[in-house]
Scaffold this active site. Structure first.
Site, PDB file in Angstrom:
ATOM      1  N   GLU A   1       0.954  -1.091   0.104  1.00 48.72           N
ATOM      2  CA  GLU A   1      -0.101   0.161   0.160  1.00 48.72           C
ATOM      3  C   GLU A   1       0.768   1.289  -0.020  1.00 48.72           C
ATOM      4  O   GLU A   1       1.864   1.433   0.822  1.00 48.72           O
ATOM      5  CB  GLU A   1      -0.959  -0.004   1.145  1.00 48.72           C
ATOM      6  CG  GLU A   1      -1.703   1.177   1.590  1.00 48.72           C
ATOM      7  CD  GLU A   1      -2.690   2.160   0.355  1.00 48.72           C
ATOM      8  OE1 GLU A   1      -3.263   1.253  -0.213  1.00 48.72           O
ATOM      9  OE2 GLU A   1      -2.438   2.906   0.015  1.00 48.72           O
ATOM     10  N   LYS A   2       0.579   2.068  -0.943  1.00 47.02           N
ATOM     11  CA  LYS A   2       1.362   3.317  -1.009  1.00 47.02           C
ATOM     12  C   LYS A   2       1.091   4.536  -0.231  1.00 47.02           C
ATOM     13  O   LYS A   2       1.788   5.447   0.169  1.00 47.02           O
ATOM     14  CB  LYS A   2       1.743   3.587  -2.394  1.00 47.02           C
ATOM     15  CG  LYS A   2       0.510   4.204  -2.916  1.00 47.02           C
ATOM     16  CD  LYS A   2       0.728   4.992  -4.518  1.00 47.02           C
ATOM     17  CE  LYS A   2      -0.440   5.433  -5.063  1.00 47.02           C
ATOM     18  NZ  LYS A   2      -0.226   5.799  -6.484  1.00 47.02           N
TER      19      LYS A   2
ATOM     20  N   GLY B   1     -23.644  17.593 -10.279  1.00 47.82           N
ATOM     21  CA  GLY B   1     -23.925  16.203 -10.253  1.00 47.82           C
ATOM     22  C   GLY B   1     -24.805  15.647  -9.085  1.00 47.82           C
ATOM     23  O   GLY B   1     -24.464  15.966  -7.675  1.00 47.82           O
ATOM     24  N   GLY B   2     -25.889  15.173  -9.302  1.00 47.39           N
ATOM     25  CA  GLY B   2     -26.881  14.845  -8.245  1.00 47.39           C
ATOM     26  C   GLY B   2     -27.038  13.352  -8.029  1.00 47.39           C
ATOM     27  O   GLY B   2     -28.235  12.872  -7.751  1.00 47.39           O
TER      28      GLY B   2
ATOM     29  N   ILE C   1     -22.611  10.797  -4.333  1.00 49.72           N
ATOM     30  CA  ILE C   1     -22.011  11.578  -3.848  1.00 49.72           C
ATOM     31  C   ILE C   1     -22.518  13.216  -3.542  1.00 49.72           C
ATOM     32  O   ILE C   1     -22.345  13.625  -2.326  1.00 49.72           O
ATOM     33  CB  ILE C   1     -20.480  11.796  -4.426  1.00 49.72           C
ATOM     34  CG1 ILE C   1     -19.888  10.291  -4.347  1.00 49.72           C
ATOM     35  CG2 ILE C   1     -19.679  12.881  -3.672  1.00 49.72           C
ATOM     36  CD1 ILE C   1     -18.468  10.316  -4.837  1.00 49.72           C
TER      37      ILE C   1
ATOM     38  N   GLY D   1     -18.697  11.834 -10.901  1.00 55.09           N
ATOM     39  CA  GLY D   1     -18.414  10.218 -10.998  1.00 55.09           C
ATOM     40  C   GLY D   1     -17.055  10.119 -10.764  1.00 55.09           C
ATOM     41  O   GLY D   1     -16.327  10.933 -10.188  1.00 55.09           O
TER      42      GLY D   1
ATOM     43  N   ALA E   1     -17.668  -0.284  -1.961  1.00 61.22           N
ATOM     44  CA  ALA E   1     -16.634  -0.989  -1.464  1.00 61.22           C
ATOM     45  C   ALA E   1     -17.079  -2.572  -0.858  1.00 61.22           C
ATOM     46  O   ALA E   1     -16.286  -3.495  -1.048  1.00 61.22           O
ATOM     47  CB  ALA E   1     -16.477  -0.313   0.170  1.00 61.22           C
TER      48      ALA E   1
ATOM     49  N   HIS F   1     -43.512  -7.274  15.174  1.00 65.11           N
ATOM     50  CA  HIS F   1     -44.227  -5.924  15.413  1.00 65.11           C
ATOM     51  C   HIS F   1     -44.302  -5.428  16.612  1.00 65.11           C
ATOM     52  O   HIS F   1     -44.220  -6.180  17.742  1.00 65.11           O
ATOM     53  CB  HIS F   1     -45.742  -6.478  15.238  1.00 65.11           C
ATOM     54  CG  HIS F   1     -46.639  -5.416  15.309  1.00 65.11           C
ATOM     55  ND1 HIS F   1     -46.795  -4.403  14.412  1.00 65.11           N
ATOM     56  CD2 HIS F   1     -47.793  -5.140  16.427  1.00 65.11           C
ATOM     57  CE1 HIS F   1     -48.105  -3.671  14.872  1.00 65.11           C
ATOM     58  NE2 HIS F   1     -48.348  -3.943  16.060  1.00 65.11           N
TER      59      HIS F   1
HETATM   60  P1  NAI Z   1     -22.164   9.123 -10.400  1.00 63.75           P
HETATM   61  O1  NAI Z   1     -21.209   8.410 -11.525  1.00 63.75           O
HETATM   62  O2  NAI Z   1     -22.898   8.223  -9.682  1.00 63.75           O
HETATM   63  O3  NAI Z   1     -22.995  10.318 -10.971  1.00 63.75           O
HETATM   64  C1  NAI Z   1     -22.391  11.423 -11.665  1.00 63.75           C
HETATM   65  C2  NAI Z   1     -23.675  12.513 -11.672  1.00 63.75           C
HETATM   66  O4  NAI Z   1     -22.988  13.735 -12.398  1.00 63.75           O
HETATM   67  C3  NAI Z   1     -24.596  11.875 -12.802  1.00 63.75           C
HETATM   68  O5  NAI Z   1     -25.896  11.963 -12.056  1.00 63.75           O
HETATM   69  C4  NAI Z   1     -24.410  12.890 -13.803  1.00 63.75           C
HETATM   70  O6  NAI Z   1     -25.650  13.098 -14.763  1.00 63.75           O
HETATM   71  C5  NAI Z   1     -23.975  14.122 -13.470  1.00 63.75           C
HETATM   72  N1  NAI Z   1     -23.189  15.103 -14.398  1.00 63.75           N
HETATM   73  C6  NAI Z   1     -22.204  14.857 -15.131  1.00 63.75           C
HETATM   74  N2  NAI Z   1     -21.997  15.926 -15.903  1.00 63.75           N
HETATM   75  C7  NAI Z   1     -22.522  16.807 -15.452  1.00 63.75           C
HETATM   76  C8  NAI Z   1     -22.833  18.193 -15.783  1.00 63.75           C
HETATM   77  N3  NAI Z   1     -21.797  18.968 -16.735  1.00 63.75           N
HETATM   78  N4  NAI Z   1     -23.627  18.884 -15.268  1.00 63.75           N
HETATM   79  C9  NAI Z   1     -24.435  18.659 -14.357  1.00 63.75           C
HETATM   80  N5  NAI Z   1     -24.382  17.114 -13.982  1.00 63.75           N
HETATM   81  C10 NAI Z   1     -23.554  16.407 -14.430  1.00 63.75           C
HETATM   82  O7  NAI Z   1     -21.030   9.746  -9.482  1.00 63.75           O
HETATM   83  P2  NAI Z   1     -20.907  10.307  -7.881  1.00 63.75           P
HETATM   84  O8  NAI Z   1     -22.204  10.609  -7.413  1.00 63.75           O
HETATM   85  O9  NAI Z   1     -19.827  11.271  -8.121  1.00 63.75           O
HETATM   86  O10 NAI Z   1     -20.320   8.905  -7.183  1.00 63.75           O
HETATM   87  C11 NAI Z   1     -19.226   8.072  -7.876  1.00 63.75           C
HETATM   88  C12 NAI Z   1     -18.968   6.658  -7.463  1.00 63.75           C
HETATM   89  O11 NAI Z   1     -18.836   6.517  -6.112  1.00 63.75           O
HETATM   90  C13 NAI Z   1     -20.478   5.757  -7.934  1.00 63.75           C
HETATM   91  O12 NAI Z   1     -20.089   4.788  -8.335  1.00 63.75           O
HETATM   92  C14 NAI Z   1     -21.043   5.549  -6.410  1.00 63.75           C
HETATM   93  O13 NAI Z   1     -21.662   4.503  -6.564  1.00 63.75           O
HETATM   94  C15 NAI Z   1     -19.806   5.761  -5.668  1.00 63.75           C
HETATM   95  N6  NAI Z   1     -20.293   6.086  -4.199  1.00 63.75           N
HETATM   96  C16 NAI Z   1     -21.041   5.346  -3.316  1.00 63.75           C
HETATM   97  C17 NAI Z   1     -21.620   5.958  -2.085  1.00 63.75           C
HETATM   98  C18 NAI Z   1     -22.354   4.949  -1.592  1.00 63.75           C
HETATM   99  O14 NAI Z   1     -22.339   3.830  -1.786  1.00 63.75           O
HETATM  100  N7  NAI Z   1     -23.218   5.481  -0.707  1.00 63.75           N
HETATM  101  C19 NAI Z   1     -21.170   7.208  -1.893  1.00 63.75           C
HETATM  102  C20 NAI Z   1     -20.405   7.745  -2.501  1.00 63.75           C
HETATM  103  C21 NAI Z   1     -19.807   7.419  -3.733  1.00 63.75           C
END
Ligand code: NAI
Length: 448
Positions: free
Chosen positions: A35-36, A178-179, A182, A268, A316, A439
């Site tokens: 691990e780095k 991005g909605g 995260i 993403g 994870a 219940h």
């Molecule tokens: P994501 O890949 O899930 O979504 C990125 C969002 O950004 C999309 O909704 C997309 O439509 C939007 N977007 C892209 N370009 C845009 C623009 N120019 N303007 C406005 N919106 C735009 O990415 P996210 O949420 O960053 O998550 C990344 C990864 O991390 C995912 O694979 C997720 O599963 C994982 N993750 C999981 C968590 C959990 O399990 N609770 C928590 C955090 C991350």
């Protein structure tokens, strides 16, 4: 070069690498792991763990406001960001120590340094002081993880989830780009602490990869929390000045400008690909990740990959399961597998959203009869007693088998666990109808 030949050398100490190493050692294999940076990887230091600690703080603070409805007086509620950060850091420390302890207990040989595959069967580890050591291995597992895929260059004002977690003070205002998972988790944290937040999402709904009802439900809840949500809105450019950042967005041909102290890129993640190693060894990959078989093997015999570096669902628990499955295949009876169709996905908003298996749309695309059952939290007496708010559970059946479910509401991250087992085990509808649920509990939301 060390004389020792390891059965397995893992590169990367995140959830996937850690699980592969510890499980292989439990099978009696001689294992080394390199691990780095930090033991525990992104999940422990920059992902799941710190964000859940932050959300626990903001969630408790926000929950105080409804206590008066339960007849509990709390005086004036306040929060202390420095104490919140201490809780976050303490939680991270405990998680990281847990990773190290479990590797030690399993007698895995830990090496701190950067691992490079020089040939199949050999990993060169370069320590932080520049010293090198060559590790020989019968099998090598790559677990390099992933990194934020920023669509604009990050800066002091334009943050990624990594740099957000290093802020010394709470932002005064934020535009989240991005909605998806995260974005909505950070929006929840900030909004619960009273910080003005806007989310700009290019697709028509929040959580665009989830059940559409879940995205619509969350949008209502986020709006209630004070978050300004702009869907179907594309961020076209970012401008910075001394005061903050100006986000230029376009919706239906109209141009908008959103100003805030910071912007947060939640657009993403992408696999972390060490092109030098990949080119040197000829491991097949593209920008979506390293190509692997169902048994996690790359095109080069003896070299495997687990977790986010393989692309697909970057979670994870999926990485951990791939690691365990690899260890079982190499050193056990191979009975432990990682089923890609049975990986739960949880969004830790308040209320949270959890899914297992297919959405209704995906099930209909597959064809055949699709039956939907939906229960609402409004009819659940425990949700009422606890003032747990609104929500729903949606079940998707095909040929009487549970093929997917979404829970949106209090307790969803834990409640989905039982349905994950049901999908994994191929439980049919009749069996679920014979399931006796205690219940009164929130779990009655799962009664069919
Ligand atoms: P994501 O890949 O899930 O979504 C990125 C969002 O950004 C999309 O909704 C997309 O439509 C939007 N977007 C892209 N370009 C845009 C623009 N120019 N303007 C406005 N919106 C735009 O990415 P996210 O949420 O960053 O998550 C990344 C990864 O991390 C995912 O694979 C997720 O599963 C994982 N993750 C999981 C968590 C959990 O399990 N609770 C928590 C955090 C991350």
């Amino acid at each position: 070069m060390s004389e020792e030949i390891f059965d397995l050398v893992v590169i990367g100490g995140g959830p996937g690498g850690h699980a592969a190493a510890a499980e292989a050692a439990r099978h009696g294999a001689r294992v080394g792991i390199v691990e780095k940076e930090l033991w525990g990887g992104t999940c422990t230091h920059r992902g799941c763990v710190p964000t859940k600690a932050l959300l626990a703080c903001s969630g408790h603070y926000a929950a105080l406001k409804k206590l008066s409805r339960l007849g509990v007086a709390t005086g004036t509620a306040a929060y202390d960001f420095a104490a919140i950060c201490r809780h976050r850091d303490q939680t991270v420390r405990i998680a990281a120590l847990g990773v190290e302890k479990s590797l030690q207990e399993a007698r895995v040989v830990q090496k701190t340094g950067e691992g490079k595959i020089t040939s199949p069967g050999e990993v060169l580890c370069t320590a932080p002081n520049g010293g090198t050591e060559s590790l020989r291995a019968r099998h090598i597992a790559i677990a390099w993880g992933s990194e934020p895929a920023a669509i604009f260059p990050p800066s002091a004002r334009v943050l990624t989830s990594d740099t957000f977690l290093r802020l010394a003070a709470l932002p005064k205002s934020m535009v989240i780009i991005g909605g998806s998972v995260i974005g909505v988790e950070f929006a929840t944290f900030l909004a619960e602490l009273g910080i003005p937040v806007r989310i700009v999402e290019i697709l028509p709904a929040l959580l665009p990869y989830e059940e559409p009802e879940a995205g619509a439900f969350l949008q209502k809840e986020m709006t209630r929390l004070g978050v300004e949500v702009h869907t179907a809105t594309k961020v076209a450019a970012l401008r910075e000045d001394g005061e903050g950042v100006c986000v230029e967005a376009v919706k239906d041909g109209q141009h908008y400008e959103f100003r805030a102290e910071y912007a947060l890129l939640c657009t993403g993640r992408r696999p972390r690909l060490d092109e030098e190693t990949l080119a040197g060894t000829g491991i097949r990959h593209d920008r979506r990740g390293i190509a692997v078989t169902a048994g996690q093997e790359t095109n080069i015999p003896g070299i495997y990959a687990v977790g986010d570096v393989t692309g697909g669902i970057m979670l994870a628990h999926r990485a951990m399961q791939q690691g365990r499955a690899l260890a079982s295949r190499l050193f056990g009876d191979g009975a432990v597998v990682c089923r890609e169709d049975a990986v739960p996905a949880v969004t830790y908003t308040h209320p949270p959203i959890a899914r297992i298996g297919l959405t209704e749309g995906q099930a209909r695309e597959k064809g055949g009869d699709v039956e939907i059952v939906r229960n609402d939290y409004g009819a659940n007496i425990m949700a009422r007693a606890e003032l747990a708010g609104q929500g729903f559970a949606k079940f998707i059946f095909q040929a009487n088998q549970l093929v997917g479910a979404t829970i949106a509401g209090a307790g969803a991250p834990d409640l989905i666990a039982a349905l994950t087992l049901a999908v994994t085990a191929g439980v049919d509808r009749r069996t679920l109808q014979s399931w006796i649920l205690p219940h009164p509990t929130l779990s009655e939301i799962l009664r069919l």
